[in-house]
Design a protein around this motif. Structure first.
Motif, PDB file in Angstrom:
ATOM      1  N   CYS A 168      34.180  36.698  38.736  1.00 41.42           N
ATOM      2  CA  CYS A 168      33.924  38.134  38.837  1.00 41.42           C
ATOM      3  C   CYS A 168      32.950  38.423  39.978  1.00 41.42           C
ATOM      4  O   CYS A 168      31.994  37.677  40.197  1.00 41.42           O
ATOM      5  CB  CYS A 168      33.360  38.672  37.524  1.00 41.42           C
ATOM      6  N   ILE A 169      33.198  39.530  40.667  1.00 42.62           N
ATOM      7  CA  ILE A 169      32.443  39.918  41.863  1.00 42.62           C
ATOM      8  C   ILE A 169      31.905  41.328  41.660  1.00 42.62           C
ATOM      9  O   ILE A 169      32.595  42.206  41.117  1.00 42.62           O
ATOM     10  CB  ILE A 169      33.334  39.876  43.118  1.00 42.62           C
ATOM     11  N   GLY A 191      41.543  33.455  40.535  1.00 43.72           N
ATOM     12  CA  GLY A 191      41.668  34.898  40.403  1.00 43.72           C
ATOM     13  C   GLY A 191      40.309  35.566  40.368  1.00 43.72           C
ATOM     14  O   GLY A 191      39.322  34.982  39.891  1.00 43.72           O
ATOM     15  N   LEU A 192      40.255  36.788  40.859  1.00 46.16           N
ATOM     16  CA  LEU A 192      38.993  37.536  40.901  1.00 46.16           C
ATOM     17  C   LEU A 192      39.180  38.899  40.235  1.00 46.16           C
ATOM     18  O   LEU A 192      40.262  39.492  40.296  1.00 46.16           O
ATOM     19  CB  LEU A 192      38.537  37.768  42.350  1.00 46.16           C
ATOM     20  N   GLU A 193      38.117  39.391  39.639  1.00 43.18           N
ATOM     21  CA  GLU A 193      38.076  40.757  39.137  1.00 43.18           C
ATOM     22  C   GLU A 193      36.636  41.260  39.210  1.00 43.18           C
ATOM     23  O   GLU A 193      35.706  40.473  39.413  1.00 43.18           O
ATOM     24  CB  GLU A 193      38.641  40.848  37.717  1.00 43.18           C
ATOM     25  N   PRO A 194      36.425  42.573  39.083  1.00 43.55           N
ATOM     26  CA  PRO A 194      35.060  43.103  39.214  1.00 43.55           C
ATOM     27  C   PRO A 194      34.193  42.763  38.009  1.00 43.55           C
ATOM     28  O   PRO A 194      34.682  42.746  36.860  1.00 43.55           O
ATOM     29  CB  PRO A 194      35.277  44.624  39.298  1.00 43.55           C
ATOM     30  N   ILE A 195      32.922  42.510  38.254  1.00 46.49           N
ATOM     31  CA  ILE A 195      31.976  42.362  37.155  1.00 46.49           C
ATOM     32  C   ILE A 195      32.001  43.605  36.271  1.00 46.49           C
ATOM     33  O   ILE A 195      31.883  43.513  35.039  1.00 46.49           O
ATOM     34  CB  ILE A 195      30.542  42.132  37.710  1.00 46.49           C
ATOM     35  N   GLN A 196      32.212  44.754  36.885  1.00 48.65           N
ATOM     36  CA  GLN A 196      32.180  46.023  36.152  1.00 48.65           C
ATOM     37  C   GLN A 196      33.419  46.246  35.288  1.00 48.65           C
ATOM     38  O   GLN A 196      33.451  47.170  34.480  1.00 48.65           O
ATOM     39  CB  GLN A 196      32.030  47.186  37.141  1.00 48.65           C
ATOM     40  N   CYS A 197      34.449  45.406  35.444  1.00 51.21           N
ATOM     41  CA  CYS A 197      35.674  45.527  34.647  1.00 51.21           C
ATOM     42  C   CYS A 197      36.267  44.138  34.431  1.00 51.21           C
ATOM     43  O   CYS A 197      37.342  43.813  34.934  1.00 51.21           O
ATOM     44  CB  CYS A 197      36.674  46.447  35.342  1.00 51.21           C
ATOM     45  N   PRO A 198      35.595  43.286  33.635  1.00 55.63           N
ATOM     46  CA  PRO A 198      35.979  41.875  33.509  1.00 55.63           C
ATOM     47  C   PRO A 198      37.039  41.647  32.429  1.00 55.63           C
ATOM     48  O   PRO A 198      36.775  41.048  31.381  1.00 55.63           O
ATOM     49  CB  PRO A 198      34.654  41.210  33.137  1.00 55.63           C
ATOM     50  N   THR A 199      38.260  42.073  32.693  1.00 52.85           N
ATOM     51  CA  THR A 199      39.302  42.074  31.667  1.00 52.85           C
ATOM     52  C   THR A 199      39.706  40.669  31.250  1.00 52.85           C
ATOM     53  O   THR A 199      39.727  40.347  30.060  1.00 52.85           O
ATOM     54  CB  THR A 199      40.526  42.862  32.167  1.00 52.85           C
TER      55      THR A 199
END
Length: 473
Positions: free
Chosen positions: A297-298, A256-264
């Motif tokens: 995270c990306i 799974g991936l999520e943004p570095i700016q929103c690492p929930t």
């Protein structure tokens, strides 16, 4: 089976099996649908064009060049630009709505549909809902790309804008509750909650990728197995394909991936970001976190700069002249990528490096949409950072793709998965009316298997509705 359903009012589309295998659609219907694809894209017959396959039954995919990815492991993308709305989210929207119809929960003569979204699901809901005869309202954040709003209006739905950007889903939920309380005939089709979204990707996307493994092996790519599936989570519908892949190959990795700016999931974190379509600051109800093997995270800016590299002429010349990417590949990539697609590829590169995968492994990921809904975002990027020339394009290719780092990676343990699961409590129990018992039930694999098994039942209901409609003619 359909005792409480007024089938006379329904506009039906394909079964799950027909979305997976469109050659099984009635030949006359299939021919009409293919003709309408270009001639009349708003004709409801285009519901039968919801599939990952082209008119000849071939899977729509692209093997990315190693000159771009910088890794030996083949990275393969399924691309969505040829779905009726230019995104596979239309499949999720259709699956959600047709299920609700067949169980008597919505009726086009009575109900108004509300589609909570940050973009592509709302676009899909506008297209599907209006084609199937419903008044539709899409609720999405005001800071999403201009093109999203234009497409929703073109497809015939109304728009309600909520404060914020991609990660401001709480504000969307609040507005949908307000609409529901104000009108008893409002029905909210919440992509983050309803399992039709999960089922579309588990069955249609997942089994398409299973078939793709054999197609790739016949071309000398891989050994008939997909090693890893990489997907950034918005509603977490797409990542459900991994549940099917892990049933076929038990050692398969779901990333799974999520943004570095929103690492929930990565950090219980929050924040604003601009990878439109993912990173919605909560763990969705339909996300089977117990099956995920890692979270990565990306950076959102890298995704936007990477998209500009792939879709502007300076980037094309650089890839062709300096890095030897075949021009046909360059032109194809320019047509199939959006921001989240770049995010998915950067995650796939991290996956190849982190797990030390080789040439016989295969990673599959998704291009959720394409550049047609991001021209305004690219214009803002140019305004902020200046035009991209060939030197800058070369720097981006190396620094963003080839040198993608191995930071922001957290492998799953049972404790990690339990933490991801527990985060659902704060959205779904405290805010959205689920019970603790319902939440705890998701710990059992049998809960997910029961949801998967409903595919066959829903297909039977669609077939029965067709028979009843034929009897009314």
């Amino acid at each position: 089976m359909l005792e409480n359903v007024n089938v006379e009012n329904l506009i039906l589309g394909p079964t799950f099996e027909e979305m997976l295998h469109p050659e099984r659609i009635d030949p006359q219907v299939r021919r009409r649908a293919l003709e309408a694809m270009r001639a009349d894209p708003l004709d409801p017959i285009n519901l039968y064009n919801i599939t990952w396959k082209d008119p000849d039954g071939r899977i729509r995919y692209e093997v990315l060049p190693e000159e771009l990815t910088g890794v030996a492991t083949p990275i393969v993308v399924l691309y969505s630009k040829d779905f009726p709305t230019g995104s596979h989210k239309v499949g999720a929207a259709y699956s959600v709505l047709v299920e609700k119809e067949l169980y008597g929960e919505v009726d086009p003569a009575v109900h108004t549909l509300v589609w909570p979204s940050t973009g592509n699901y709302g676009i899909g809901g506008a297209w599907v809902g209006c084609r199937m005869g419903f008044n539709s309202i899409v609720v999405l954040p005001e800071e999403m790309s201009r093109e999203r709003f234009e497409m929703i209006e073109f497809y015939g739905a109304k728009i309600i804008k909520t404060p914020g950007s991609e990660s401001n889903v709480k504000e969307i939920y609040d507005k949908t509750w307000e609409l529901r309380r104000a009108d008893p005939n409002v029905r909210v089709l919440n992509q983050f909650e309803v399992m039709g979204n999960y089922r579309f990707h588990y069955y249609v996307t997942g089994n398409t990728i299973v078939e793709l493994a054999d197609v790739l092996q016949a071309e000398g790519i891989g050994r008939g197995k997909i090693t890893a599936f990489v997907s950034a989570m918005g509603s977490a519908g797409t990542i459900a394909a991994g549940d099917r892949l892990k049933q076929v190959w038990p050692d398969h990795k779901i990333i799974g991936l999520e943004p570095i700016q929103c690492p929930t999931l990565y950090l219980n974190g929050y924040g604003t970001h601009d990878i439109q379509g993912i990173g919605d600051k909560h763990v969705t109800w339909i996300h089977n976190v117990w099956n995920m093997d890692a979270i990565m995270c990306i950076d959102d800016l890298e995704c936007k700069m990477g998209l500009q590299l792939l879709t502007e002429e300076a980037g094309w010349r650089t890839m062709i002249d300096r890095f030897g990417v075949p021009e046909a590949k360059v032109r194809k990539m320019a047509a199939i990528f959006g921001i989240s697609g770049v995010c998915n590829v950067l995650g796939a590169i991290k996956t190849a490096k982190f797990y030390e995968l080789g040439r016989d492994d295969v990673i599959v990921t998704i291009c959720t949409d394409a550049i047609d809904r991001y021209h305004s975002v690219m214009a803002k990027l140019t305004e902020q950072y200046g035009p991209m020339d060939e030197v800058e394009a070369a720097i981006r290719l190396v620094s963003i793709f080839h040198k993608q780092k191995l930071d922001w990676i957290r492998e799953a343990t049972r404790e990690e998965r339990a933490r991801w699961h527990n985060l659902k409590y704060y959205t779904w129990v405290e805010q959205q009316g689920k019970t603790v018992e319902e939440l705890n039930a998701q710990r059992d694999p049998a809960w997910w298997e029961a949801e998967q098994a409903k595919v066959a039942e829903i297909d039977e209901r669609i077939q029965e509705a067709r028979r009843l409609q034929a009897g009314l003619r």
